[in-house]
Design an enzyme around this catalytic site. Structure first.
Site, PDB file in Angstrom:
ATOM      1  N   LYS A  43      75.911  -1.683  33.992  1.00  0.00           N
ATOM      2  CA  LYS A  43      76.169  -0.284  33.790  1.00  0.00           C
ATOM      3  C   LYS A  43      77.249  -0.082  32.723  1.00  0.00           C
ATOM      4  O   LYS A  43      77.406   0.992  32.171  1.00  0.00           O
ATOM      5  CB  LYS A  43      76.667   0.333  35.106  1.00  0.00           C
ATOM      6  CG  LYS A  43      75.721   0.159  36.266  1.00  0.00           C
ATOM      7  CD  LYS A  43      76.431   0.606  37.555  1.00  0.00           C
ATOM      8  CE  LYS A  43      75.646   0.179  38.768  1.00  0.00           C
ATOM      9  NZ  LYS A  43      76.423   0.398  39.997  1.00  0.00           N
ATOM     10  N   GLU A  99      76.499  -4.481  24.775  1.00  0.00           N
ATOM     11  CA  GLU A  99      77.352  -4.811  25.914  1.00  0.00           C
ATOM     12  C   GLU A  99      78.672  -4.051  25.830  1.00  0.00           C
ATOM     13  O   GLU A  99      79.076  -3.609  24.752  1.00  0.00           O
ATOM     14  CB  GLU A  99      77.661  -6.313  25.893  1.00  0.00           C
ATOM     15  CG  GLU A  99      76.923  -7.117  26.941  1.00  0.00           C
ATOM     16  CD  GLU A  99      77.405  -6.865  28.360  1.00  0.00           C
ATOM     17  OE1 GLU A  99      77.933  -5.785  28.677  1.00  0.00           O
ATOM     18  OE2 GLU A  99      77.249  -7.779  29.187  1.00  0.00           O
ATOM     19  N   ASP A 100      79.336  -3.934  26.970  1.00  0.00           N
ATOM     20  CA  ASP A 100      80.661  -3.341  26.964  1.00  0.00           C
ATOM     21  C   ASP A 100      81.692  -4.364  26.486  1.00  0.00           C
ATOM     22  O   ASP A 100      82.511  -4.099  25.624  1.00  0.00           O
ATOM     23  CB  ASP A 100      81.025  -2.804  28.365  1.00  0.00           C
ATOM     24  CG  ASP A 100      80.773  -3.798  29.498  1.00  0.00           C
ATOM     25  OD1 ASP A 100      80.324  -4.933  29.234  1.00  0.00           O
ATOM     26  OD2 ASP A 100      81.018  -3.441  30.664  1.00  0.00           O
ATOM     27  N   ASP A 103      83.028 -11.759  27.313  1.00  0.00           N
ATOM     28  CA  ASP A 103      84.166 -12.559  27.789  1.00  0.00           C
ATOM     29  C   ASP A 103      83.766 -14.033  27.797  1.00  0.00           C
ATOM     30  O   ASP A 103      83.823 -14.701  26.771  1.00  0.00           O
ATOM     31  CB  ASP A 103      84.565 -12.037  29.178  1.00  0.00           C
ATOM     32  CG  ASP A 103      85.794 -12.713  29.758  1.00  0.00           C
ATOM     33  OD1 ASP A 103      86.526 -13.365  28.998  1.00  0.00           O
ATOM     34  OD2 ASP A 103      86.033 -12.605  30.976  1.00  0.00           O
TER      35      ASP A 103
HETATM   36  P1  IMP Z   1      80.928 -12.658  30.651  1.00  0.00           P
HETATM   37  O1  IMP Z   1      79.635 -13.127  31.252  1.00  0.00           O
HETATM   38  O2  IMP Z   1      82.100 -13.418  31.203  1.00  0.00           O
HETATM   39  O3  IMP Z   1      80.920 -12.627  29.142  1.00  0.00           O
HETATM   40  O4  IMP Z   1      81.203 -11.221  31.210  1.00  0.00           O
HETATM   41  C1  IMP Z   1      80.638 -10.135  30.697  1.00  0.00           C
HETATM   42  C2  IMP Z   1      80.659  -9.001  31.718  1.00  0.00           C
HETATM   43  O5  IMP Z   1      81.800  -9.099  32.558  1.00  0.00           O
HETATM   44  C3  IMP Z   1      80.774  -7.699  31.026  1.00  0.00           C
HETATM   45  O6  IMP Z   1      79.518  -7.126  30.868  1.00  0.00           O
HETATM   46  C4  IMP Z   1      81.630  -6.885  31.959  1.00  0.00           C
HETATM   47  O7  IMP Z   1      80.809  -6.181  32.847  1.00  0.00           O
HETATM   48  C5  IMP Z   1      82.431  -7.871  32.729  1.00  0.00           C
HETATM   49  N1  IMP Z   1      83.830  -7.962  32.237  1.00  0.00           N
HETATM   50  C6  IMP Z   1      84.411  -8.944  31.524  1.00  0.00           C
HETATM   51  N2  IMP Z   1      85.692  -8.690  31.264  1.00  0.00           N
HETATM   52  C7  IMP Z   1      85.956  -7.481  31.829  1.00  0.00           C
HETATM   53  C8  IMP Z   1      87.126  -6.626  31.893  1.00  0.00           C
HETATM   54  O8  IMP Z   1      88.220  -6.904  31.359  1.00  0.00           O
HETATM   55  N3  IMP Z   1      86.953  -5.466  32.567  1.00  0.00           N
HETATM   56  C9  IMP Z   1      85.805  -5.080  33.148  1.00  0.00           C
HETATM   57  N4  IMP Z   1      84.684  -5.836  33.109  1.00  0.00           N
HETATM   58  C10 IMP Z   1      84.763  -7.025  32.468  1.00  0.00           C
HETATM   59 MG    MG Z   2      78.763  -5.487  31.941  1.00  0.00          MG
END
Ligand code: IMP
Ligand code: MG
Length: 181
Positions: A43, A99-100, A103
């Site tokens: 979302k 994507e938002d 990370d």
């Molecule tokens: P990844 O798989 O670790 O790259 O995470 C990506 C997802 O984690 C994003 O789509 C976010 O929904 C969530 N996410 C990562 N860091 C944050 C943050 O600082 N705040 C809120 N959501 C986060």
């Molecule tokens: Mg997300």
């Protein structure tokens, strides 16, 4: 007015909108004569995608996908679950996954792997925020608005336990909100 659970506002609404406008203009120029399908990752990317779309001037379609890896934690569990899939045929489409925040990269790399098996013509990644220090897989965004510090951020779509998505700015969440939970 700043929400009481927010430590510090990092990016104001005006700054975010300006950056999304610039990204939209760049994407519009790169996707001339393409078959652009914007895939919003639910979302968190809803607000950024909506604002980005207003600045896209080439023909495009939109669709939605939902992945989850966090639950109520503040770091990725590493397990990515697809909760809602795209309904349409992707062959011949130039996908731009929105994507938002990027990370660890685990969510997007899983999504890209899955979608690339459906024969799109191309796949690129847009992310509003990039946290390069958190990366666990080799993945780069093709377009991004801001580099983010290694802190837990909320607002402009980003949540903690489904809250704060509605804040019109991006800020650092106070540690007291999620520590000792
Ligand atoms: P990844 O798989 O670790 O790259 O995470 C990506 C997802 O984690 C994003 O789509 C976010 O929904 C969530 N996410 C990562 N860091 C944050 C943050 O600082 N705040 C809120 N959501 C986060
Ligand atoms: Mg997300």
């Amino acid at each position: 007015m700043k929400n009481k659970d927010v430590e510090q506002v990092l990016f104001s609404e005006a700054k975010i909108r300006k950056s999304l406008k610039e990204a939209g203009e760049k994407i519009s120029s790169d996707y001339r004569d393409k078959n652009l399908l914007i895939v919003c990752v639910l979302k968190g990317a809803v607000m950024a995608t909506a604002e980005l779309l207003k600045n896209i001037t080439v023909p495009c379609s939109i669709d939605f996908i939902q992945a989850s890896s966090y639950g109520e934690k503040t770091s990725s569990s590493g397990k990515v679950v697809i909760k809602k899939d795209i309904g349409q045929d992707l062959s011949g489409c130039d996908l731009l996954i929105c994507e938002d925040i990027l990370d660890s990269g685990l969510t997007l790399s899983k999504l890209c792997d899955m979608l690339s098996r459906r024969n799109p013509r191309s796949i690129k990644i847009f992310t509003m925020l990039d946290k390069p220090e958190g990366r666990k897989v080799d993945l780069k965004a093709d377009y991004f608005c801001f580099k983010a510090p290694d802190a837990f951020l909320v607002g402009y779509g980003l949540d903690y336990a489904e809250k704060y998505r509605n804040l019109p700015y991006i800020g650092i969440l106070k540690k007291s909100v999620y520590e000792n939970k």
